[in-house]
Write a protein that holds these residues in place. Sequence first.
Motif, PDB file in Angstrom:
ATOM      1  N   VAL A 167       9.006  -5.521  -1.539  1.00 52.12           N
ATOM      2  CA  VAL A 167       8.957  -4.074  -1.790  1.00 52.12           C
ATOM      3  C   VAL A 167       7.629  -3.502  -1.314  1.00 52.12           C
ATOM      4  CG1 VAL A 167       8.927  -2.296  -3.578  1.00 52.12           C
ATOM      5  CG2 VAL A 167      10.592  -4.152  -3.721  1.00 52.12           C
ATOM      6  N   ALA A 168       6.524  -4.143  -1.713  1.00 44.31           N
ATOM      7  CA  ALA A 168       5.200  -3.640  -1.345  1.00 44.31           C
ATOM      8  C   ALA A 168       4.921  -3.815   0.146  1.00 44.31           C
ATOM      9  CB  ALA A 168       4.129  -4.354  -2.177  1.00 44.31           C
ATOM     10  N   GLY A 169       5.212  -4.994   0.679  1.00 45.21           N
ATOM     11  CA  GLY A 169       4.873  -5.275   2.075  1.00 45.21           C
ATOM     12  C   GLY A 169       5.666  -4.449   3.067  1.00 45.21           C
ATOM     13  N   LEU A 170       6.986  -4.395   2.907  1.00 48.74           N
ATOM     14  CA  LEU A 170       7.799  -3.597   3.824  1.00 48.74           C
ATOM     15  C   LEU A 170       7.457  -2.118   3.715  1.00 48.74           C
ATOM     16  CD1 LEU A 170      11.317  -5.285   3.471  1.00 48.74           C
ATOM     17  CD2 LEU A 170       9.756  -5.418   5.422  1.00 48.74           C
ATOM     18  N   SER A 171       7.217  -1.645   2.495  1.00 47.82           N
ATOM     19  CA  SER A 171       6.869  -0.228   2.312  1.00 47.82           C
ATOM     20  C   SER A 171       5.597   0.131   3.056  1.00 47.82           C
ATOM     21  CB  SER A 171       6.723   0.093   0.823  1.00 47.82           C
ATOM     22  OG  SER A 171       7.951  -0.046   0.151  1.00 47.82           O
ATOM     23  N   ARG A 172       4.583  -0.726   2.962  1.00 49.62           N
ATOM     24  CA  ARG A 172       3.321  -0.456   3.652  1.00 49.62           C
ATOM     25  C   ARG A 172       3.509  -0.444   5.164  1.00 49.62           C
ATOM     26  NH1 ARG A 172      -1.396  -0.696   0.603  1.00 49.62           N
ATOM     27  NH2 ARG A 172      -2.647  -1.342   2.384  1.00 49.62           N
ATOM     28  N   LEU A 173       4.292  -1.370   5.688  1.00 50.33           N
ATOM     29  CA  LEU A 173       4.543  -1.404   7.128  1.00 50.33           C
ATOM     30  C   LEU A 173       5.306  -0.164   7.586  1.00 50.33           C
ATOM     31  CD1 LEU A 173       5.528  -5.132   7.845  1.00 50.33           C
ATOM     32  CD2 LEU A 173       3.435  -3.959   8.545  1.00 50.33           C
ATOM     33  N   MET A 174       6.205   0.322   6.751  1.00 46.57           N
ATOM     34  CA  MET A 174       7.045   1.470   7.112  1.00 46.57           C
ATOM     35  C   MET A 174       6.367   2.811   6.839  1.00 46.57           C
ATOM     36  SD  MET A 174      10.666   0.129   5.534  1.00 46.57           S
ATOM     37  CE  MET A 174      11.603  -1.202   6.270  1.00 46.57           C
ATOM     38  N   GLY A 175       5.288   2.810   6.051  1.00 46.29           N
ATOM     39  CA  GLY A 175       4.589   4.049   5.728  1.00 46.29           C
ATOM     40  C   GLY A 175       5.034   4.700   4.434  1.00 46.29           C
ATOM     41  N   HIS A 176       5.741   3.953   3.579  1.00 43.85           N
ATOM     42  CA  HIS A 176       6.199   4.480   2.300  1.00 43.85           C
ATOM     43  C   HIS A 176       5.260   4.053   1.173  1.00 43.85           C
ATOM     44  CE1 HIS A 176       9.739   5.694   4.444  1.00 43.85           C
ATOM     45  NE2 HIS A 176      10.109   4.438   4.689  1.00 43.85           N
ATOM     46  N   LYS A 177       5.465   4.613  -0.027  1.00 42.61           N
ATOM     47  CA  LYS A 177       4.677   4.277  -1.209  1.00 42.61           C
ATOM     48  C   LYS A 177       5.530   3.385  -2.106  1.00 42.61           C
ATOM     49  CE  LYS A 177       2.680   8.028  -3.038  1.00 42.61           C
ATOM     50  NZ  LYS A 177       1.218   8.096  -2.789  1.00 42.61           N
ATOM     51  N   ALA A 178       4.919   2.344  -2.692  1.00 36.88           N
ATOM     52  CA  ALA A 178       5.712   1.439  -3.513  1.00 36.88           C
ATOM     53  C   ALA A 178       4.889   0.828  -4.638  1.00 36.88           C
ATOM     54  CB  ALA A 178       6.318   0.327  -2.657  1.00 36.88           C
ATOM     55  N   LEU A 179       5.589   0.549  -5.733  1.00 36.88           N
ATOM     56  CA  LEU A 179       4.994  -0.092  -6.904  1.00 36.88           C
ATOM     57  C   LEU A 179       6.089  -0.853  -7.639  1.00 36.88           C
ATOM     58  CD1 LEU A 179       2.598  -0.389  -8.981  1.00 36.88           C
ATOM     59  CD2 LEU A 179       3.541   1.644 -10.114  1.00 36.88           C
ATOM     60  N   LEU A 196       0.118   5.711  -6.510  1.00 32.81           N
ATOM     61  CA  LEU A 196       1.312   5.500  -7.319  1.00 32.81           C
ATOM     62  C   LEU A 196       1.008   4.606  -8.516  1.00 32.81           C
ATOM     63  CD1 LEU A 196       4.312   6.275  -7.333  1.00 32.81           C
ATOM     64  CD2 LEU A 196       4.779   4.203  -6.016  1.00 32.81           C
ATOM     65  N   LEU A 197       0.181   3.589  -8.309  1.00 36.97           N
ATOM     66  CA  LEU A 197      -0.226   2.699  -9.397  1.00 36.97           C
ATOM     67  C   LEU A 197      -0.920   3.480 -10.503  1.00 36.97           C
ATOM     68  CD1 LEU A 197      -0.743  -0.176 -10.584  1.00 36.97           C
ATOM     69  CD2 LEU A 197      -2.855  -0.208  -9.238  1.00 36.97           C
ATOM     70  N   GLU A 198      -1.865   4.341 -10.139  1.00 38.30           N
ATOM     71  CA  GLU A 198      -2.588   5.115 -11.144  1.00 38.30           C
ATOM     72  C   GLU A 198      -1.653   6.053 -11.894  1.00 38.30           C
ATOM     73  OE1 GLU A 198      -5.718   4.698 -12.130  1.00 38.30           O
ATOM     74  OE2 GLU A 198      -5.785   3.023 -10.703  1.00 38.30           O
ATOM     75  N   ARG A 199      -0.745   6.671 -11.196  1.00 37.67           N
ATOM     76  CA  ARG A 199       0.154   7.658 -11.804  1.00 37.67           C
ATOM     77  C   ARG A 199       1.183   7.007 -12.721  1.00 37.67           C
ATOM     78  NH1 ARG A 199       4.520  10.138  -8.779  1.00 37.67           N
ATOM     79  NH2 ARG A 199       3.373   9.612  -6.874  1.00 37.67           N
ATOM     80  N   ILE A 200       1.767   5.895 -12.283  1.00 41.58           N
ATOM     81  CA  ILE A 200       2.837   5.278 -13.061  1.00 41.58           C
ATOM     82  C   ILE A 200       2.287   4.392 -14.177  1.00 41.58           C
ATOM     83  CG2 ILE A 200       4.850   3.770 -12.985  1.00 41.58           C
ATOM     84  CD1 ILE A 200       5.372   6.325 -11.518  1.00 41.58           C
ATOM     85  N   ALA A 201       1.285   3.584 -13.879  1.00 44.01           N
ATOM     86  CA  ALA A 201       0.778   2.639 -14.878  1.00 44.01           C
ATOM     87  C   ALA A 201       0.020   3.343 -15.985  1.00 44.01           C
ATOM     88  CB  ALA A 201      -0.115   1.594 -14.208  1.00 44.01           C
ATOM     89  N   GLY A 202      -0.683   4.424 -15.634  1.00 40.26           N
ATOM     90  CA  GLY A 202      -1.441   5.160 -16.637  1.00 40.26           C
ATOM     91  C   GLY A 202      -2.401   4.259 -17.391  1.00 40.26           C
ATOM     92  N   THR A 247       2.165  -4.003 -11.100  1.00 42.95           N
ATOM     93  CA  THR A 247       1.640  -4.913 -10.091  1.00 42.95           C
ATOM     94  C   THR A 247       0.580  -4.229  -9.228  1.00 42.95           C
ATOM     95  OG1 THR A 247       3.720  -6.129  -9.978  1.00 42.95           O
ATOM     96  CG2 THR A 247       2.248  -6.298  -8.068  1.00 42.95           C
ATOM     97  N   VAL A 248      -0.624  -4.789  -9.210  1.00 45.01           N
ATOM     98  CA  VAL A 248      -1.686  -4.294  -8.332  1.00 45.01           C
ATOM     99  C   VAL A 248      -1.523  -4.885  -6.932  1.00 45.01           C
ATOM    100  CG1 VAL A 248      -4.189  -4.158  -7.984  1.00 45.01           C
ATOM    101  CG2 VAL A 248      -3.244  -4.046 -10.305  1.00 45.01           C
ATOM    102  N   ASP A 291       0.774   0.721  -3.692  1.00 47.02           N
ATOM    103  CA  ASP A 291       0.153   1.998  -3.366  1.00 47.02           C
ATOM    104  C   ASP A 291      -0.783   2.407  -4.507  1.00 47.02           C
ATOM    105  OD1 ASP A 291       0.329   4.613  -1.593  1.00 47.02           O
ATOM    106  OD2 ASP A 291       0.464   5.244  -3.691  1.00 47.02           O
ATOM    107  N   GLU A 292      -2.049   2.693  -4.194  1.00 51.71           N
ATOM    108  CA  GLU A 292      -3.051   2.943  -5.226  1.00 51.71           C
ATOM    109  C   GLU A 292      -2.761   4.210  -6.032  1.00 51.71           C
ATOM    110  OE1 GLU A 292      -6.960   2.869  -3.575  1.00 51.71           O
ATOM    111  OE2 GLU A 292      -6.763   0.811  -2.813  1.00 51.71           O
TER     112      GLU A 292
END
Length: 290
Positions: A245-257, A184-190, A134-135, A181-182
Motif C-alpha cells: 500500500v505504502a510503496g505503490l502509492s509513493r511510486l504512483m504519487g498517491h497518499k497512503a497510511l 496523512l499520518l499526522e491527521r489520522i493517527a492524531g 504505521t510510520v 505519507d507524513e
Amino acid sequence: MEKYFAESELMINPDGSCYHLHLRPDQLADKVILCGDPERVSLVASHFRDMECDVHNREFRCITGYYNQKRITVVGTGIGCDNIDIVLNELDALANIDFKTRKEKSQFRQLTFVRIGTCGGLQTDLHTGSFVATVESIGFDGLLNFYANRDKACDLDCEKAFKDFVRWDLKMGNPYVAPSDEELLERIAGTDMHRGITIACGGFYGPQGRELRLPLADPKLNEKIEAFEYNGLKISNFEMESSAVAGLSRLMGHKALTCCMVIANRRAHKANTNVKGSIDKLIQRVLERI
C-alpha cells in the motif's frame, strides 16, 4: 508520444469497468478505505449516509457512498500484497487512465488510501485492542522490487540497518522499507494511536514466525525483529498488506497510511478474534479524519 495501454495490459470489462474490481471510473471517490476482509466493507459502509454503488467480484467488494459530506470508496482487497498490487494498479488506472482512449490523462488525480486492518503486536505495551498507525512498513513480500525506481519510494537507510541487524538471509528475498505519507499520518493517527514500524509478511504462518508442523528457516528471527530500533521507533506489528500500500502509492504519487487494531500479542501469547465491536471504533476514527 503518449503511451497507449493495450488490451492485454489494461483489461477492461464490456461495461467499462476494470477487470478485477468491476468498478467504473465514475464510481471511484478520491478518498479510499482499504480492508483486507471483504465483510469489513459492510461495516465501514454502515456509517455512510447513502451509497452510490455496491460491486462484488471474487474476493473484491467496492462500495462508494457518503460519510457526512465526504465521498468515500471502501474496497475489500482480500489477503496479501499480491492482491494489493491488483487493487492499487486498478484504482490508479481508474483515476489516471482514460478508459476510452487507453491513454494517460493529462491531469493527474491524487488518491488517498487508508488501510484499516488487524495485526499481531510485537511489543509488550501493545495489548489486544490497541490501535497502531504505521510510520514505515518493512515489506517481506518483495512486490516493490519488480517496479522501476523502487529505491525512490523507500527508506534505504532503514532497509540496510534492518538487514544488518537481523542478519537477513537473501534466500528469503530482499525486503524494502516504504514510508507512509507524513501529512496523512499526522491527521489520522492524531494523539490516540500508537506509532511504529510495521512488517508486512508474505504469509501468516512461517513468514510471521509461527511454527506448526514445518520448521522455520530462522527460528530466532522474531526475537531479532522485536529488538530492532530505528530513529527511536521499534517494530510494532506484523500484518500482510501495508508495504505494498505504502510503496505503490509513493511510486504512483498517491497518499497512503495503514492503521491496524492488535488482535494478538505475539510476545504475551494472547489473542482475541472477536474484533467487530473494537475495530468499528477504529473505522469511525478513520472516517472522521480521512
